[in-house]
Enzyme design. Structure first.
Site, PDB file in Angstrom:
ATOM      1  N   ASP A  46      47.112 -49.192  19.979  1.00 34.16           N
ATOM      2  CA  ASP A  46      45.909 -49.037  20.691  1.00 34.16           C
ATOM      3  C   ASP A  46      46.356 -48.914  22.249  1.00 34.16           C
ATOM      4  O   ASP A  46      47.472 -49.232  22.519  1.00 34.16           O
ATOM      5  CB  ASP A  46      44.988 -50.233  20.627  1.00 34.16           C
ATOM      6  N   ASN A  49      37.834 -49.274  31.685  1.00 38.32           N
ATOM      7  CA  ASN A  49      36.515 -48.973  31.764  1.00 38.32           C
ATOM      8  C   ASN A  49      35.879 -49.851  32.819  1.00 38.32           C
ATOM      9  O   ASN A  49      34.898 -49.547  33.730  1.00 38.32           O
ATOM     10  CB  ASN A  49      35.925 -49.681  30.589  1.00 38.32           C
ATOM     11  N   HIS A 106      33.080 -45.828  32.253  1.00 37.25           N
ATOM     12  CA  HIS A 106      33.328 -45.354  30.817  1.00 37.25           C
ATOM     13  C   HIS A 106      33.737 -43.817  30.690  1.00 37.25           C
ATOM     14  O   HIS A 106      34.360 -43.488  29.999  1.00 37.25           O
ATOM     15  CB  HIS A 106      31.852 -45.619  30.002  1.00 37.25           C
ATOM     16  N   ASP A 108      36.550 -42.336  28.619  1.00 37.15           N
ATOM     17  CA  ASP A 108      36.488 -41.516  27.648  1.00 37.15           C
ATOM     18  C   ASP A 108      37.495 -40.376  27.770  1.00 37.15           C
ATOM     19  O   ASP A 108      38.128 -40.008  26.977  1.00 37.15           O
ATOM     20  CB  ASP A 108      35.079 -40.927  27.638  1.00 37.15           C
ATOM     21  N   ARG A 140      53.315 -33.914  13.229  1.00 35.79           N
ATOM     22  CA  ARG A 140      53.043 -32.891  12.543  1.00 35.79           C
ATOM     23  C   ARG A 140      51.604 -32.430  12.107  1.00 35.79           C
ATOM     24  O   ARG A 140      50.877 -33.497  12.174  1.00 35.79           O
ATOM     25  CB  ARG A 140      54.078 -32.877  11.250  1.00 35.79           C
ATOM     26  N   GLU A 168      39.430 -48.103  21.481  1.00 39.77           N
ATOM     27  CA  GLU A 168      40.650 -47.562  21.780  1.00 39.77           C
ATOM     28  C   GLU A 168      41.919 -47.545  20.803  1.00 39.77           C
ATOM     29  O   GLU A 168      43.103 -47.508  21.033  1.00 39.77           O
ATOM     30  CB  GLU A 168      40.968 -48.196  23.238  1.00 39.77           C
TER      31      GLU A 168
END
Length: 325
Positions: A204, A212, A217, A221, A236, A247
């Site tokens: 994360d 944020n 936000h 994003d 791969r 997140e």
């Protein structure tokens, strides 16, 4: 020479298909053609490696030698005049799947396989590798195809669109939690038959809440989408990349050992750490890695990966930790 009896999957390291005592004759590039001719005349071999120092730079097959002698009046020329080059060298720990994927983009079909000391352990071409793998890989490929087919069933175009919508994260475009659950169960079933090593990497974004809170936000994003593109380019196509929530992300990977996955995780971590995000925010991520054991449930795997991730956070963030059991 290729080992006569070996059980392979698409994740089998390429070095495993050669006999343990396999050896390939090596000649320096200034050796005369006559010496190669004498070697092929006395030994039942059909290929030799040509080197410059310790580095393989070409190969000569018996057919190459015979073909060249038709147009060559002298056996006293150095072998580098007739060798086939360039060549592609692969590590013996590289998986068969990755080797075949790389060979698909090569203009020549022979590869040289080396060990950790860069010693040559074997030579092969695409045709022989495919021939060796065909009988054992075909059921595996069919099984994985049937997994996908069973998910789609006999659904029409609209239903397939709904299935994609239900298993895709709307913001980032990668898979969502439901897709991971479906594929995890399918792979666990596959593992019972083929013993495929499977790993889960969870990570994360460090201090994402402050991004944020500080930038809004929309900026958050943007970071999520940009990070998703970075990671997608670092793994791969066969790896399953999932937005687990918020997140937090997971990747389902098939590799022969955990060390290989740690290297992948470190590479992803480094790529993110060095990337200049468009929001002008410096982003780092913490990673937790675990192995997936036969017959266990996804919840147990997530709990172990999350425990490793928590250790990474506690140890200062922007790091990789592993919890195998």
């Amino acid at each position: 020479m290729i080992a006569k009896k070996i059980s392979v999957s698409h994740m089998t390291p390429i070095g495993h298909i050669f006999p343990k005592n396999n050896s390939v004759q090596i000649f320096e590039e200034q050796v005369l053609i006559q010496e190669i001719f004498n070697y092929f005349s006395t030994i039942s071999a059909d290929v030799v490696i040509i080197t410059n120092g310790a580095k393989p730079i070409g190969i000569i097959t018996l057919k190459d030698l015979i073909r060249s002698l038709k147009n060559c009046d002298s056996l006293t020329l150095p072998v580098n005049n007739i060798m086939s080059s360039p060549i592609q060298t692969f590590s013996n720990i590289m998986s068969i799947a990755d080797v075949l994927d790389n060979m698909a983009h090569m203009e020549f079909d022979k590869i040289v396989v080396t060990d950790a000391k860069n010693d040559v352990i074997g030579v092969m071409d695409r045709r022989h590798l495919l021939s060796l793998c065909y009988t054992q890989l075909t059921p595996l490929i069919k099984h994985e195809y049937n997994i996908i087919h069973s998910m789609l069933g006999l659904a029409g175009e609209n239903e397939r669109g709904l299935l994609k919508l239900a298993t895709t994260d709307a913001l980032t475009g990668i898979g969502n939690r439901r897709l991971l659950e479906e594929i995890f169960q399918a792979h666990q079933s596959l593992n019972k038959r083929y013993d495929v090593p499977l790993f889960l990497l969870m990570f994360d974004i460090d201090n994402f809440k402050s991004i944020n809170d500080t930038f809004g936000h929309v900026a958050g994003d943007s970071v999520l989408k940009e990070l998703t593109n970075l990671v997608s380019q670092s793994i791969r196509k066969s790896d399953i990349f999932i937005r687990w929530g918020g997140e937090e992300f997971t990747i389902l990977l098939q590799y022969p050992d955990p060390l290989s996955v740690v290297k992948i995780a470190e590479h992803i971590r480094d790529v993110i750490d060095k990337h200049s995000f468009t929001t002008l925010v410096h982003v780092t991520c913490s990673f937790g890695l675990t192995a997936i054991h036969p017959s266990e449930r996804l919840e147990a795997v997530i709990e172990r990966a999350d425990k490793a991730l928590y250790r990474a956070k506690s140890d200062g963030k922007n790091s990789v930790r592993i919890e195998l059991s």
